[in-house]
Motif scaffolding. Structure first.
Motif: not given
Length: 305
Positions: A158-166
């Motif tokens: 919610h804080i970072i709002m990434p497009d991709h997470a690994f």
């Protein structure tokens, strides 16, 4: 707003700083790849950073030892905290030209404004649970763990709002839990599971907890992975029964005098125990203790994430 600890690593400490940074990435039309860590970075973490950099313009790594995933009797206080060294490793990582690298290293108070304790009965505030998957495998002996993981990762998404997470395959149940959370809560991101990074000499899965092992324990620790490899060879030869596959792991673990906590052959979708590997494949996994150190490992049979 931030501290430039290394010439090419931006270090942020507050939610407000991250949101300002994220707005800048969006304005510059940069894709964001995210790697969640508790610090004490090793080659496994850096492999996730590499995977993120291959697909994204910007990589952000969170470094946060999350109290909510520890029980009162576990190793929260002695968990390694090596932020300056972690930042130096990220600065030295070889990434594609132009890739920006950022660290989000929040305080406990920043992540848990209402406070947090490792005593679940005393916790107050908002928490996330993925029911069903969280109670299996690791959840049998660590019933608090995935509630803490899902809660902090949901906050970080919610804080970072990434497009991709690994995330790394070594924590295979975590990957299954978070995959379900992303689907159920409609997070607008793609979750990637990256193969486990191992010691090239003996195959032990890299883990921040390996530093706790004595030299003698370190020699015995790879026995579990040798058992997993034996089981994979059996599977490749057409052996699919639970009894035979788990027996292969047990034999190698016994040879290494490992204190086994559990060995599981489970369905990759719901983590229910299997009597044999079917068309959907299986996760062969387990946990063991060496003194006060608890380690986990797994292999995938007949499927990939």
């Amino acid at each position: 707003m931030s501290k430039q600890t290394n010439s090419n690593v931006l270090v942020l400490h507050t939610v407000a700083e991250v949101r300002t940074w994220r707005q800048t990435q969006q304005e510059q039309n940069k894709s964001v790849g995210y790697v969640a860590t508790m610090g004490a970075l090793h080659a496994g973490h850096l492999n996730l950073v590499d995977a993120a950099a291959e697909q994204c313009d910007s990589v952000i790594v969170s470094i946060f030892v999350n109290p909510a995933q520890f029980a009162p009797h576990e190793d929260l206080d002695r968990y390694p905290r090596t932020l300056p060294d972690d930042i130096s490793k990220l600065a030295a990582a070889t990434l594609p030209p132009g890739t920006t690298r950022t660290v989000f290293a929040p305080s406990v108070a920043e992540m848990y404004p209402r406070g947090i304790t490792t005593d679940r009965a005393q916790q107050r505030g908002t928490f996330v649970e993925v029911l069903g998957l969280s109670e299996m495998l690791e959840g049998g002996t660590r019933p608090h763990f995935f509630r803490g993981v899902a809660t902090v990762v949901a906050k970080l998404f919610h804080i970072i709002m990434p497009d991709h997470a690994f995330f790394g395959q070594k924590d295979v149940q975590q990957c299954c839990v978070l995959r379900a959370m992303v689907q159920d809560l409609h997070f607008p991101l793609k979750l990637h599971v990256v193969p486990t990074v191992r010691d090239p000499e003996d195959g032990l899965a890299l883990s921040s907890r390996n530093v706790y092992l004595s030299p003698e324990q370190r020699l015995r620790a790879p026995s579990f992975y040798r058992g997993l490899c034996r089981a994979r060879d059996l599977f490749d030869d057409g052996i699919v029964s639970r009894e035979n596959l788990i027996a292969a792991v047990e034999e190698e673990a016994a040879a290494g005098a490992l204190d086994i906590e559990y060995i599981s052959l489970s369905n990759p979708e719901d983590l229910s125990e299997l009597e044999s590997v079917g068309s959907s494949g299986a996760v062969l996994s387990g946990a063991w203790r060496m003194g006060t150190t608890r380690l986990i490992d797994n292999i995938l049979l007949g499927f990939n994430f």
